[in-house]
Design a protein around this motif. Structure first.
Motif, mmCIF file in Angstrom:
data_model
loop_
_atom_site.group_PDB
_atom_site.id
_atom_site.type_symbol
_atom_site.label_atom_id
_atom_site.label_comp_id
_atom_site.label_asym_id
_atom_site.label_seq_id
_atom_site.Cartn_x
_atom_site.Cartn_y
_atom_site.Cartn_z
ATOM 1 N N GLU A 41 0.747 -1.079 0.057
ATOM 2 C CA GLU A 41 -0.033 -0.096 -0.151
ATOM 3 C C GLU A 41 0.846 1.124 0.111
ATOM 4 N N ARG A 42 0.336 2.434 -0.912
ATOM 5 C CA ARG A 42 0.978 3.743 -0.849
ATOM 6 C C ARG A 42 0.359 4.774 -0.208
ATOM 7 N N ASP A 44 -0.270 7.472 -1.215
ATOM 8 C CA ASP A 44 -1.409 8.398 -2.172
ATOM 9 C C ASP A 44 -2.635 7.397 -2.468
ATOM 10 N N GLY A 48 0.894 -0.487 -5.126
ATOM 11 C CA GLY A 48 2.308 -0.340 -5.659
ATOM 12 C C GLY A 48 3.028 -1.701 -5.881
ATOM 13 N N ASN A 66 -6.371 -0.543 -8.911
ATOM 14 C CA ASN A 66 -6.270 0.945 -8.802
ATOM 15 C C ASN A 66 -7.330 1.577 -9.595
ATOM 16 N N GLY A 92 -4.994 6.281 1.368
ATOM 17 C CA GLY A 92 -3.763 5.761 1.852
ATOM 18 C C GLY A 92 -3.442 5.521 3.197
ATOM 19 N N VAL A 105 4.382 -1.529 3.133
ATOM 20 C CA VAL A 105 3.827 -0.319 2.959
ATOM 21 C C VAL A 105 4.981 0.657 2.413
ATOM 22 N N MET A 106 4.730 1.862 1.590
ATOM 23 C CA MET A 106 5.621 2.794 1.369
ATOM 24 C C MET A 106 5.789 3.777 2.263
ATOM 25 N N GLY A 110 9.192 7.204 -0.071
ATOM 26 C CA GLY A 110 9.201 6.337 -1.240
ATOM 27 C C GLY A 110 9.559 5.116 -1.279
ATOM 28 N N TRP A 112 9.880 1.246 0.368
ATOM 29 C CA TRP A 112 9.034 0.058 0.818
ATOM 30 C C TRP A 112 9.724 -0.450 2.254
#
Lengths: 115, 63
Positions: A41-42, A44, A48, A66, A92, A105-106, A110, A112
């Motif tokens: 999960e990102r 935003d 991802g 997405n 997010g 998660v990111m 940015g 991971w």
């Protein structure tokens, strides 16, 4: 039509209908892809790829989900009079919050990271 | 004869030492995950958005 052929065709029709009605039929599913560390999960609000070389069916699933998420975010934005970007951010944060320990998660930079 | 005994003991010791080495290290992460989100909307709208998003992620297909 011979009875055998008819039975066979009925069975095939039933089988195919069940598959179609069951919803999206994907070889990969989100849960297992996440558990394998392939996706995460990102902030935003979207999924991802943790691993660039993830299999094609996983990448396709990510794109599909997405797109569906974006449609839902837009719907929520309309309903609540909030900007899409803010709804996505809430998405997010919620997704990252709900991510179980051990899955990716990111972070804000940015990168991971495993929760 | 005695040499065999020492060899046996040495092998046993080696086995025990190897068994004691952890193969899996469980460590707490170095620092907490940092995500700074500035969500810029009125609180009452944020509450509504959060509720909708919560429901959205109840859907297994999307999460």
């Amino acid at each position: 039509m011979k009875p055998f052929t008819r039975t066979l065709k009925t069975l095939m029709f039933t089988g195919l209908s069940t598959l179609l009605l069951a919803g999206s039929v994907w070889a990969a599913d989100l849960g297992s892809a996440k558990a394998q560390g392939l996706i995460g999960e990102r902030p935003d609000g979207y999924l991802g790829l943790v691993v660039a070389s993830a299999p094609a069916d996983v990448r396709a699933l990510v794109d599909d989900v997405n797109a569906k998420r974006r449609a839902r975010y837009q719907q929520i934005a309309r309903q609540t009079n909030a900007p899409l970007s803010e709804v996505e951010k809430v998405g997010g944060m919620t997704a990252i919050d709900k991510t179980p320990r051990g899955q990716y998660v990111m972070d804000g930079s940015g990168r991971w990271v495993r929760k | 004869m005695r040499n065999w005994k020492y060899l046996g003991l040495a092998l046993l010791a080696l086995l025990v030492i190897t068994a004691c080495n952890p193969t899996v290290k469980v460590e707490a992460p170095d620092k907490p995950i940092e995500i700074n989100m500035n969500v810029n909307i009125r609180h009452e709208i944020l509450v509504k958005v959060e509720k909708e998003v919560e429901q959205m992620f109840e859907d297994e297909e999307l999460f």
